[in-house]
Design a protein around this motif. Sequence first.
Motif, PDB file in Angstrom:
ATOM      1  N   UNK A   1       0.835  -1.204   0.000  1.00  7.92           N
ATOM      2  CA  UNK A   1       0.000   0.000   0.000  1.00  7.92           C
ATOM      3  C   UNK A   1       0.865   1.248   0.000  1.00  7.92           C
ATOM      4  N   UNK A   2       1.947   1.208   0.797  1.00  8.15           N
ATOM      5  CA  UNK A   2       2.836   2.362   0.872  1.00  8.15           C
ATOM      6  C   UNK A   2       3.429   2.646  -0.499  1.00  8.15           C
ATOM      7  N   UNK A   3       3.922   1.589  -1.156  1.00  9.09           N
ATOM      8  CA  UNK A   3       4.614   1.788  -2.429  1.00  9.09           C
ATOM      9  C   UNK A   3       3.628   2.133  -3.541  1.00  9.09           C
ATOM     10  N   UNK A   4       2.668   1.232  -3.749  1.00 10.33           N
ATOM     11  CA  UNK A   4       1.746   1.407  -4.861  1.00 10.33           C
ATOM     12  C   UNK A   4       0.877   2.645  -4.653  1.00 10.33           C
ATOM     13  N   UNK A   5       0.404   2.821  -3.398  1.00 11.48           N
ATOM     14  CA  UNK A   5      -0.449   3.964  -3.096  1.00 11.48           C
ATOM     15  C   UNK A   5       0.268   5.273  -3.388  1.00 11.48           C
ATOM     16  N   UNK A   6       1.515   5.359  -2.970  1.00 10.53           N
ATOM     17  CA  UNK A   6       2.251   6.605  -3.185  1.00 10.53           C
ATOM     18  C   UNK A   6       2.461   6.858  -4.675  1.00 10.53           C
ATOM     19  N   UNK A   7       2.785   5.796  -5.413  1.00 13.32           N
ATOM     20  CA  UNK A   7       2.983   5.973  -6.854  1.00 13.32           C
ATOM     21  C   UNK A   7       1.684   6.431  -7.511  1.00 13.32           C
ATOM     22  N   UNK A   8       0.574   5.803  -7.115  1.00  6.76           N
ATOM     23  CA  UNK A   8      -0.707   6.143  -7.739  1.00  6.76           C
ATOM     24  C   UNK A   8      -1.124   7.571  -7.410  1.00  6.76           C
ATOM     25  N   UNK A   9      -0.845   7.982  -6.187  1.00  5.96           N
ATOM     26  CA  UNK A   9      -1.329   9.290  -5.766  1.00  5.96           C
ATOM     27  C   UNK A   9      -0.369  10.405  -6.193  1.00  5.96           C
ATOM     28  N   UNK A  10       0.868  10.018  -6.553  1.00  5.36           N
ATOM     29  CA  UNK A  10       1.867  11.053  -6.850  1.00  5.36           C
ATOM     30  C   UNK A  10       1.443  12.058  -7.937  1.00  5.36           C
ATOM     31  N   UNK A  11       0.640  11.655  -8.953  1.00 14.42           N
ATOM     32  CA  UNK A  11       0.241  12.700  -9.908  1.00 14.42           C
ATOM     33  C   UNK A  11      -0.527  13.836  -9.253  1.00 14.42           C
ATOM     34  N   UNK A  12      -1.130  13.585  -8.094  1.00 20.78           N
ATOM     35  CA  UNK A  12      -1.919  14.642  -7.460  1.00 20.78           C
ATOM     36  C   UNK A  12      -1.051  15.597  -6.650  1.00 20.78           C
ATOM     37  N   UNK A  13       0.242  15.300  -6.530  1.00 25.70           N
ATOM     38  CA  UNK A  13       1.091  16.151  -5.690  1.00 25.70           C
ATOM     39  C   UNK A  13       1.175  17.581  -6.197  1.00 25.70           C
ATOM     40  N   UNK A  14       1.070  17.738  -7.511  1.00 23.76           N
ATOM     41  CA  UNK A  14       1.182  19.113  -8.008  1.00 23.76           C
ATOM     42  C   UNK A  14      -0.160  19.844  -7.999  1.00 23.76           C
ATOM     43  N   UNK A  15      -1.204  19.157  -7.553  1.00 22.04           N
ATOM     44  CA  UNK A  15      -2.505  19.821  -7.499  1.00 22.04           C
ATOM     45  C   UNK A  15      -2.678  20.538  -6.170  1.00 22.04           C
ATOM     46  N   UNK A  16      -3.648  21.455  -6.149  1.00 18.88           N
ATOM     47  CA  UNK A  16      -3.906  22.160  -4.903  1.00 18.88           C
ATOM     48  C   UNK A  16      -5.393  22.160  -4.601  1.00 18.88           C
ATOM     49  N   UNK A  17      -5.700  22.480  -3.369  1.00 15.14           N
ATOM     50  CA  UNK A  17      -7.084  22.698  -2.967  1.00 15.14           C
ATOM     51  C   UNK A  17      -7.977  21.492  -3.207  1.00 15.14           C
ATOM     52  N   UNK A  18      -9.198  21.772  -3.667  1.00 17.12           N
ATOM     53  CA  UNK A  18     -10.173  20.708  -3.871  1.00 17.12           C
ATOM     54  C   UNK A  18      -9.723  19.704  -4.915  1.00 17.12           C
ATOM     55  N   UNK A  19      -8.836  20.139  -5.814  1.00 21.36           N
ATOM     56  CA  UNK A  19      -8.438  19.234  -6.889  1.00 21.36           C
ATOM     57  C   UNK A  19      -7.733  18.003  -6.350  1.00 21.36           C
ATOM     58  N   UNK A  20      -7.016  18.165  -5.240  1.00 25.53           N
ATOM     59  CA  UNK A  20      -6.348  17.010  -4.646  1.00 25.53           C
ATOM     60  C   UNK A  20      -7.395  15.988  -4.227  1.00 25.53           C
ATOM     61  N   UNK A  21      -8.445  16.480  -3.560  1.00 22.40           N
ATOM     62  CA  UNK A  21      -9.434  15.519  -3.071  1.00 22.40           C
ATOM     63  C   UNK A  21     -10.168  14.849  -4.227  1.00 22.40           C
ATOM     64  N   UNK A  22     -10.427  15.604  -5.289  1.00 17.80           N
ATOM     65  CA  UNK A  22     -11.134  15.003  -6.424  1.00 17.80           C
ATOM     66  C   UNK A  22     -10.244  13.973  -7.118  1.00 17.80           C
ATOM     67  N   UNK A  23      -8.959  14.318  -7.271  1.00 11.60           N
ATOM     68  CA  UNK A  23      -8.043  13.363  -7.922  1.00 11.60           C
ATOM     69  C   UNK A  23      -7.943  12.079  -7.111  1.00 11.60           C
ATOM     70  N   UNK A  24      -7.854  12.216  -5.785  1.00 13.18           N
ATOM     71  CA  UNK A  24      -7.740  11.011  -4.968  1.00 13.18           C
ATOM     72  C   UNK A  24      -9.046  10.215  -4.988  1.00 13.18           C
ATOM     73  N   UNK A  25     -10.154  10.924  -5.063  1.00 10.98           N
ATOM     74  CA  UNK A  25     -11.444  10.239  -5.207  1.00 10.98           C
ATOM     75  C   UNK A  25     -11.416   9.361  -6.461  1.00 10.98           C
ATOM     76  N   UNK A  26     -10.918   9.944  -7.551  1.00  8.56           N
ATOM     77  CA  UNK A  26     -10.846   9.207  -8.814  1.00  8.56           C
ATOM     78  C   UNK A  26      -9.908   8.015  -8.693  1.00  8.56           C
ATOM     79  N   UNK A  27      -8.773   8.233  -8.023  1.00  9.85           N
ATOM     80  CA  UNK A  27      -7.810   7.134  -7.903  1.00  9.85           C
ATOM     81  C   UNK A  27      -8.417   5.996  -7.074  1.00  9.85           C
TER      82      UNK A  27
END
Lengths: 385, 607
Positions: B396-422
């Motif tokens: 989970x640590x490895x795969x989760x971080x890789x999957x969520x990493x595209x959202x690192x450059x997002x801010x605000x609500x966009x982070x939550x929406x991106x993670x919702x999608x992931x």
Amino acid sequence: MSNINRRTLVKGSLAAAIAGTALSRAAFADTAEPILLGVSGPLTGPNAQYGTQWKQGFDLALDEILAAGGINGRKLAYSFEDSQSDPRQSVAIAQKFVSDPRIVLELGDFSSPASMAASPIYQRAGLVQFGFTNSHPDFTKGGDFMWSTSVSQADEQPLLAAYAVKKLGLKKLAVLHLNTDWGRTSRDYFVNAAKEYGAEIAVTEGYIAEERDFRSTLVRVRDANPDGLVLISYYSDGALIARQARQVGLKQVICAASSVYSPKFLELGGDAVEDVHVGTRYFPEDPRPEVQKFITGFKKKYNGLEPDAFNTYAYDAMNMAAAVVKIGGTDRRAIRDAFAKVKDVPSVIFGRATFDVATRRVKGAMNAELVVRKGHFALWDGKPT
Amino acid sequence: MSSWLDYTINGLIVGNVYALVAVGLALIFGVSRLINFAQGSIYLVGAYIGWVAVVQLHTPLPLTIIFVAVVAALVGLIIERFGLRPLQNSVRIAPLLATIGISFVLDQLVMLTFSPNPRALPSQLPDVRFQVGGGTIGPLDLLIAGVGITSALSLFVFLRYSKLGWAVRAASQDRDAAMQMGVDVNRVNQAVFGIAAALGGVSGLLVGMYYNQIDTAMSLQATLKGVVAEVVGGAGNVPGAVVGSLLLGLVESYGVAVFGTSYRNLFAFLLLVVVLVLRPNGLFASARQAPPEPLTGTFIAPSRPVRIPRWALLVAVAVFAILPLLPVSFYVLQTLINAWLLGMLALSLTLVAGTIGQVSLGHAALLAIGAYTSALLSLTFSVPVGLAIIAGGLMSAALGTILISPSFRLRGHYVSIATLAIGEIVSLVILNWESVTRGPIGISGIPPLSLFGYDLISASSVYWFSFVVMVVLALLQARLLSSHLGRSFRAIRDDDIAARAYGLSLNRYKSLAFIFGGFAAGVSGGIAAHLYSYINHETFNTQQSILALTVVILGGLGNVLGAVVGSVALVGLPELFRVAAEYRILIYGIVLLLLVRFRPQGLLGTI
């Protein structure tokens, strides 16, 4: 096992004492108290409708059981705990039931994840988990305290395949199925049987339960050019698919699994479900006394409401539970053993139901071949549509 | 070839349906910078009000539409006045959580009033079909398109050319400045909520007629698709919401065409992630738009965390540790086991959402990854359960971080929406990757928890096991927060520009937080898998993610002890209200609203 059982009882009783409930009454089986069954099922959340339907079926069965003198003079009652069909909640409910000495048998849960997550707890505590919508092939493999009157799909799907291929003469089929454990298992049994009867499966498409739009799926179906559509669906999605199939111009014969059998299917599908063929486990016009008693009683109790499949499963399950408790008494272990002893319990779905001790399921569901004519389910008259 | 025309038409038709919800969401976001999770519930209310009008009152179509619009608008006004306005000056995330609470309440009220059985909502338009390509189009399709496009256009004109529209835009740009310029911000908000709710209600009515079917479970799906469409188009951009919806419809339709039906939603959420990565503010964000604000950071309410004396903590830990020795029922123990498992998930989320400011709405995916890894390792490769759970945490640590990493450059609500999608993507991959995950059949017969060869099957031993694991993870996290690393995390949350100027690498620190958090969540999922013995793709769903977020906010963002207290409270509350059966989700929603209203910084305060 008996060791754990006793410990459970002691702990449960202590907890009950702490909670302020009357311990003595529970422990010394007061005959005025009803025999209590536990029900774990959805009353809220996305599957709430099925819990509501269960209640209707249960209550009707209980009325009849009481009118017939109850269980050896005692009343039968149930305590319905809302699990939302969520495994986290069904395990907590399982602990609640196993540690409540008044509960002699458990019914439910609705979905496989919720039911099977709770199975180990029931098995270890030695309380029967009696599932009646649990067609997952592994449900009764959870242990000898797991029993089910859910019709095995291995039983039902070949009957539907025979209806579609042999009787209706459909040689090239498209299968649309709910992509759940039930839908997948059913699809595999159906496809195997249909192939055996000489049909070709042109395309199979699995869809998720929340899906509402099937137009693009139906274009795929159209391009595969089948001469019949088979729906392994519940009534709400089945009705949607039929409507949209007609809207996108598909005119093929549609066959559906018994799970669409509901007045709601007609209401939601409208004209689009006209001529849809349904293989079902029972039919209101079936002259068998079990069926007639159920239909009349149901309509009388619920102001003319037509019962559907889930009402029926619940009604049958409650009658089966009553029959078992009648033999087994109030001892949990004896109740487990009684499942192997009950014979020919009157049942809407099975006619006379007897458990197969090896699989802990009931075999031999009745099958009626229906077709929707003029907005009603009618026995199929043998004429192609 | 003609099939492609059909796929295109079908995509546009369903895109139309999405647009009806997305436009309302966009309007509200434009003004309040708020993703209104209650919009789907207003849509639900609209559908049922419509049912009353059509089936019981037999109103003609124009009257039906007006009736639905008026009632829905009233609901919207009530929500704005009593649910959201009191939260104006609290943490930015409080209104978001309030909309979730409101949606619980509305959904449940509709269910109690109308029963959860689906109902037919007959279309009041003539049933004629026009042949287009291989398929057909009906008058209702055209009406839906008409309503969607007309409302988007008129809203656009309203926002751009009317005085109230200017006020709306001014309020959305800078609330305080607008107020200083004499804009009555409350009136603006009222107007917007009324309009958006009327639209939402009418869309529920039309979509219900379109499918001839309404049921009480339709609200969450509507919200999800609406949010995706809206964000793809550029949050807050009304015409963008329409284009985003049509695009979403098309992508889904083409996805089905090429890969088959079971991949449909996968493409919807992939589209969202791709758009967010390439154009973080959506396709139609204007260059002049103010940058989105972080959800936490400078917006964290000035609160003083509640200091629990060390001796009290020790006493509490001791009491919970000896609980199984006391005469408590297994039911209480099982409920607390659920709380400890949720606690591990909440620790994970409070770290990423509270401490480093990346609000995740897809955290259940981490549970799923841990659970599947652990279950498959122990079943297929006979790895001892203890090791398998640790492996689940690492995966989970490895795969989760890789999957969520595209959202690192997002801010605000966009982070939550991106993670919702992931989160949704992970669930759909599990459903479709049958050779590994066994698809819809799920994994059964997972061996029970065991340690050094001893099976932990009694409730007491499972209780101790999960309690110890949670306490250890909590202590590690508390240590982490008080270290240099923890201060860097909070620096990034509070002001990422200053932190970057100071030389902190944002991506590296965010990754570190997700690695630690992913491990805790994965371990929680692994333990759950062995506890349940059966899991499938639905075991860890979006509701679980929302619950975790609720816990974290309730406990206090970034607050380790708060995460645990919040878990006990939110697992315990529904159990306490179990006697209330059908009413308990309603009560839960109301309690949530009251908490957000009166204690927005969380029970124990933000750290």
